[in-house]
Structures are given as C-alpha cells and as structure tokens.
Design an enzyme around this catalytic site. Sequence first.
Site, PDB file in Angstrom:
ATOM      1  N   HIS A 112     -28.283   8.195  -3.996  1.00  0.00           N
ATOM      2  CA  HIS A 112     -26.973   7.764  -3.571  1.00  0.00           C
ATOM      3  C   HIS A 112     -26.229   8.711  -3.057  1.00  0.00           C
ATOM      4  CE1 HIS A 112     -23.356   4.727  -3.474  1.00  0.00           C
ATOM      5  NE2 HIS A 112     -24.640   4.027  -2.870  1.00  0.00           N
ATOM      6  N   LYS A 148     -24.041  11.585  -0.820  1.00  0.00           N
ATOM      7  CA  LYS A 148     -23.687  11.742   0.481  1.00  0.00           C
ATOM      8  C   LYS A 148     -22.902  13.049   0.743  1.00  0.00           C
ATOM      9  CE  LYS A 148     -24.296   7.205  -0.269  1.00  0.00           C
ATOM     10  NZ  LYS A 148     -23.670   6.051   0.391  1.00  0.00           N
ATOM     11  N   ASP A 200     -23.501  25.160   8.181  1.00  0.00           N
ATOM     12  CA  ASP A 200     -23.081  26.391   7.981  1.00  0.00           C
ATOM     13  C   ASP A 200     -22.099  26.438   6.833  1.00  0.00           C
ATOM     14  OD1 ASP A 200     -24.588  27.564  10.004  1.00  0.00           O
ATOM     15  OD2 ASP A 200     -22.987  27.611  11.629  1.00  0.00           O
TER      16      ASP A 200
END
EC number: 2.7.8.5
Length: 513
Positions: free
Chosen positions: A173, A175, A180
């Site tokens: 889950h 995110k 870079d």
Amino acid sequence: RSSWLLLAPLLTPPIPVITAPPCSLCPEGAHRFQWIRNLVPEFGISSSHVKVLSSPAEFYELLKVQIKAARQRVVMASLYLGTGLLEQELVDCLEETLEKSLQAKDSPDLRVSILLDYTRGSRGRKNSRTMLIPLLQRFPEQVRVSLFHTPNLRGLLRLLIPERFNETIGLQHIKVYLFDDNVILSGANLSDLYFTNRQDRYVLLRDSPEIADFFTELVDAIGDVSLQLQQDDTVQMMEGMVHPYQGDKVAYCEIANRRVMEVINSARTRQELLHAKTFHSSQPGSSLLSQQGSQASGSLRPEPDTWIYPLIQMKPFGIQIDEMVTETLLTEAERDARIYLTTGYFNLTQAYMDLILGTRAEYRILLASPEVNGFFGAKGVAGAIPAAYVYIEHQFYSEVCCLQQQERVQLQEYSRAGWTFHAKGLWLYLAGSDLPCLTLIGSPNFGYRSVHRDLEAQVAIVTENKALQQQLHQEQEQLYLCSGVVSTSTFEQPNRYVKLWVKLVTPLIKNFF
C-alpha cells in the site's frame, strides 16, 4: 461461512513482535520530536526544499515533468497502475525518457523500478502488468517491475477467495514517487481518478539525495522479496529467495524483516554520523580553513529547519514503527494542543480510538461522507461498504457523546459534488500555536488494515519554519473547508440509514476494509 473461518488464523502476526516503547516527547525546545530518531533515520533539510501540493491535476502534471527530467533513477511504489489514457501517458513519458537515455553518448544510466501489489495489479485482463510489459520488453536492462504478494494469502485460502476479495488479506500500500533526488510522498495511487477528482495529499521534497536514497533502498528491499514481472507476463522470484505463498511463511517473513530493517538501520547510522560530523565542524574550535574549503566547494548546506522521519509499518514482517510513533504522538499531545486527523476510510484501531477518547488534546477528525467514499455506487457487496463506514462512524460518535467529549473530539465529513475523498494524515498544533509544527503524510489510514495487514509508509515532517508551517496550515484549512460538522441529526438523514444485515456483518468484517 467457511471462507471467514479460514481467515481466523490471519488475526495473529506470523512472527512474534518484541519492541521497546519509545521515549516521551522532549519538553523543551521548538523541535521536541527528536525522540523519533531513536527509531528511524532523521533527515535534516531546508524548508525551501519542501512544497505542498493541493490538487490531483497538480500531482499528475508534476509526475510527468519529473519523469521527463529524470536522468539517473525513477522509483515508483503504488498499490496499482490504472489502465486509462492518463496512465498510458505516464507510461509513454517513461518510454520517452528511457529512449533518450539509450541514445545518450555514454552508457544508459537511467534505471526505472516500479513496485505494485500483485493481487490489485493483476486484476482483470487489462491490468497494471499489461500496461508495463512493453517497457520490460523494450528496455530489459533498465526496467524492473516488482509485484508484492502478501504471505498471508496462501494455500486453500488463496484458491477459495475470488479476485477483488483476495485484496482484503493484505496489500503493498506504500505510495512514493521519486525522480533522481526529488521525492513525492502521497496517499494517491497511479490511476486516473487520483489525477482528476479524487482528493488526496501530496508533498514534494526537492534536492534531497539522502531521503531519495532511503526510499530507493526501501523499494529495492521490498522488490527483492516480491515476484518479478517477466516479458511474457509470467512472474518469478529472484534466485534463492523464499516464495511468499509457496515457501515457508515464517522463513519468508524473517528474510523480509531483515531486508527492510537493514535499510532502516543503515540509513539511521549514516544520518547519525552525518549529524555528528556537521555538529563538530560547526563548533567554534573547528578549523576556519576547513570551513572555508567546504564553502568554496559548495558542500556547505544551509542549517536545517525541517526534519523528515520515515515511518514504516509492515506488521506481517514484525515491523511496527509507524504504529509506535503515531500512538506516542497521540498519547503525549498536551492539553490545548490540536490534532487534525484525516482518513478516507474511518475505521480506527481500538488503540487509536482509546487514545483519542482518553487523552487531553483537541481533535478535529475529517472523514468521507457516504457520497465521496470511494466505494459509493459500487456493484455487489462492495456497494454496502459506505453504509458500513456510516455505522462505524455512528458508533464512535455515540461513544464521544456518552463520554461528553463533543467539544474536545469533533467529527467533520468531507463533501464535494463530483469528487471522492482519499486524504489521510494528521497535523499537530502545539498549545497556543496557530500553525502546525508536525504533519504525518503517506499511505496509512489509521485503521486495522494499515496497522496489521498492509505494507505502509509515511513521513513525519517537523518544521520550525513559519512559511512551511503556513503551507501545511493552508493545506489543512483547504481540506476542512469542504466539510460539515457531524451531529446527532447527521445520522437521522435518510441517506444514513444502515440496513440490519450491514450492522450485523460489519463487526465481523471491519478488519478487512
């Protein structure tokens, strides 16, 4: 009925969890949260490197700009990648950037690593996997796609639970989107709704190489214990790795725990050494010549006024750092402090509820009204989920009233025509302050799933800088402006009617959504 009986063993963690409680908040100084660095690495940065975003469209445009500008690495962890035109445009941006890298005179440096959940990413004939296979086929040496499969979905349970419902057992889950040395932390997935009309939270950390390195290593660690997507749409584990649902569960969880904790502990050690080096070089007795040399080489950074703490929660692997920090923040919040807590799915753990109801701070809890719940209008059993959340909300509100805490603990419902609500996190305002000094932002929803089932990550951002505090305050205000205060009359409205079967079933299944 037999399916629910099969779920019973999952209510206990697979390996014993032994943790020491963190120390209490330091009473002195503006930055009183340094105790968190006893658990995780502390990254000191300038507040000028932090930008708070406010809209899905802004988030989507930033993703595209960052992908196109990337030269060394693109690392994206999400629940899934959608299959619409907007998602295809993201894939096209990746392809274009990889193509430029191939055509560069030097050897291609760009590496793309994508981590998704196996069950959610495999749903349907056209899915996250089919969206990404062309990249794997075109750039096999530069692209890696890892699909995390929970070790709790195995054996007969895996055979019996149908697609969609198998996602209730456990998910990847996290995110995080990094390009870079730029990192975006969010609760948003890579899907068109999250780019258009599904409200979430997003923060960009610019030019933050140490933070980018940490999350790259974290995604690599989870990727190493995940299934690897192949060019022919098959999956296989890395050589020598225990399989998540065919191999020994305890052995798999111990390996995963070791890999993730290595990332956390090595980063913590690096940051402590860096902190010590910076501290000694800033002392009056340090060589003026060496300081001038550092300044000339451009390595001298501005004094940090903002601190980033990554909080990881992976209970299947025995890692519960986020839970420990969140509980301590709720426990230690002083009288007259204010905590604004938001979740798209109001289903707090019993521990969090007890702390909110039993501590001294004021709480303003923002949650989704039924119409902006992500499951509103869904087909089949899923269509009843908003009603289940109404029932859970009503029970909590009744307890608040029973304890006569309505002034101190206030519920507010987000409502916005044509939108859904997915924002999660909290803002902490110290007593007497009009601006927050700390926020939590990332993937956890403060519910049973976030604490016990899924892989989660968020960051605590602590800042002394007034301009950044103002940004965070405006973010909070903007979300809460679209809300109404919950009262007894709220639950008397016709659209709040909860059928008897939903009331009976909710206590049995609330730990799965």
